[in-house]
Design a protein around this motif. Structure first.
Motif, short mmCIF file in Angstrom:
data_model
loop_
_atom_site.label_atom_id
_atom_site.label_comp_id
_atom_site.label_asym_id
_atom_site.label_seq_id
_atom_site.Cartn_x
_atom_site.Cartn_y
_atom_site.Cartn_z
N LEU A 31 6.32 14.26 31.43
CA LEU A 31 5.16 13.85 30.63
C LEU A 31 3.87 13.96 31.42
N THR A 32 3.94 13.71 32.72
CA THR A 32 2.74 13.87 33.56
C THR A 32 2.29 15.32 33.57
N MET A 33 3.24 16.24 33.74
CA MET A 33 2.88 17.66 33.74
C MET A 33 2.40 18.11 32.38
N ALA A 34 3.04 17.60 31.32
CA ALA A 34 2.60 17.97 29.97
C ALA A 34 1.19 17.45 29.70
N LEU A 87 1.30 25.14 25.73
CA LEU A 87 1.14 24.94 27.17
C LEU A 87 1.68 23.58 27.59
N SER A 88 1.35 22.56 26.81
CA SER A 88 1.83 21.22 27.14
C SER A 88 3.36 21.15 27.08
N GLY A 89 3.94 21.72 26.03
CA GLY A 89 5.39 21.71 25.91
C GLY A 89 6.08 22.49 27.01
N LEU A 94 9.20 22.53 31.98
CA LEU A 94 9.26 22.92 33.39
C LEU A 94 9.43 21.70 34.28
N GLY A 95 8.75 20.61 33.92
CA GLY A 95 8.90 19.38 34.69
C GLY A 95 10.33 18.85 34.65
N ILE A 96 10.97 18.94 33.48
CA ILE A 96 12.36 18.48 33.38
C ILE A 96 13.28 19.35 34.23
N VAL A 97 13.05 20.67 34.19
CA VAL A 97 13.89 21.58 34.98
C VAL A 97 13.72 21.31 36.47
N ILE A 98 12.48 21.15 36.91
CA ILE A 98 12.23 20.94 38.34
C ILE A 98 12.81 19.61 38.80
N THR A 99 12.57 18.55 38.03
CA THR A 99 13.09 17.25 38.44
C THR A 99 14.61 17.19 38.35
N HIS A 100 15.19 18.01 37.47
CA HIS A 100 16.65 18.04 37.38
C HIS A 100 17.27 18.54 38.68
N ARG A 101 16.57 19.43 39.36
CA ARG A 101 17.08 19.96 40.62
C ARG A 101 17.04 18.92 41.74
N VAL A 102 16.25 17.88 41.55
CA VAL A 102 16.23 16.77 42.50
C VAL A 102 17.14 15.64 42.02
#
Length: 215
Positions: A31-34, A87-89, A94-102
């Motif tokens: 949500l922050t990135m969106a 763009l927001s979506g 992308l934020g979910i994908v990146i954080t999923h890797r952590v």
């Protein structure tokens, strides 16, 4: 490194159904990135609208021109709103994908720690190819291996002590309670070393190749 077991197909399917492993953490940053993308899109849209207004102010202000300008304003607004939402979506996903890797490695290590807290050692696996924290995860696995080796040494010491105490038990029968307590402790440690966690890791974590398992 510990011997690993291959990931079960059921475990992989379970992981696909739980892409949000740490919902609070992942949604927070998604949500922050969106929101950041939406702010950038709005700022760009305001600048574009101002430039459009300045350009149309130079045109003749007859009825046909005003109707054309109004129609172009509506089209520009609709296009801008669509681009801002896309763009927001996209940034949110992308934020979910990146954080999923952590979140994935942290989730796996948390599962391993919960198993170890129950007195068992988990079936160790490597991370997925795209996961982060690989160096930290490798250190974690090495720490678990060191704990298993230490448990084996302690069990051997206890077993040796029990054997010697039993040899002397005939001359010191008061040692019987201590012998039984030490023998029970040795059996508990051996049981923890002999039986890996029967529950598969609840995330798709493939087993490493044979050559990588020995590193």
């Amino acid at each position: 490194m510990s011997e690993v077991s291959p990931a079960s197909p059921s475990g992989a399917g379970h992981a696909r159904r739980h892409f949000l492993l740490d919902r609070g953490f992942q949604l927070k940053y998604a949500l922050t990135m969106a929101g950041a993308g939406l702010v950038v899109a709005v700022a760009f849209g305001l600048w574009l609208h101002q430039a459009h207004a300045q350009a149309t102010a130079l045109l003749p202000q007859d009825a046909d021109t005003r109707a054309l300008i109004a129609r172009s304003d509506r089209l520009l607004l609709a296009a801008f709103a669509g681009i801002a939402l896309l763009l927001s979506g996209a940034l949110g996903l992308l934020g979910i994908v990146i954080t999923h890797r952590v979140a994935g490695p942290v989730f796996v290590m948390g599962h391993y720690l919960s198993i170890m807290a129950q007195g068992r050692f988990p079936r160790m696996r490597t991370l997925r190819r795209g996961d982060e924290l690989k160096a930290f995860f490798r250190t974690f696995l090495e720490a678990v291996d060191a704990m298993k080796a230490r448990e084996a040494r302690h069990a051997a010491v206890l077993e040796a002590a029990v054997e010697r105490m039993r040899a002397a038990e005939a001359h010191a029968p008061e040692l019987a309670p201590a012998i039984e307590a030490l023998a029970a402790a040795a059996r508990e440690r051996r049981a923890a070393l002999a039986i890996d966690d029967p529950e598969p890791t609840p995330i798709a974590v493939p087993a490493p190749r044979q050559g990588a398992a020995g590193r």
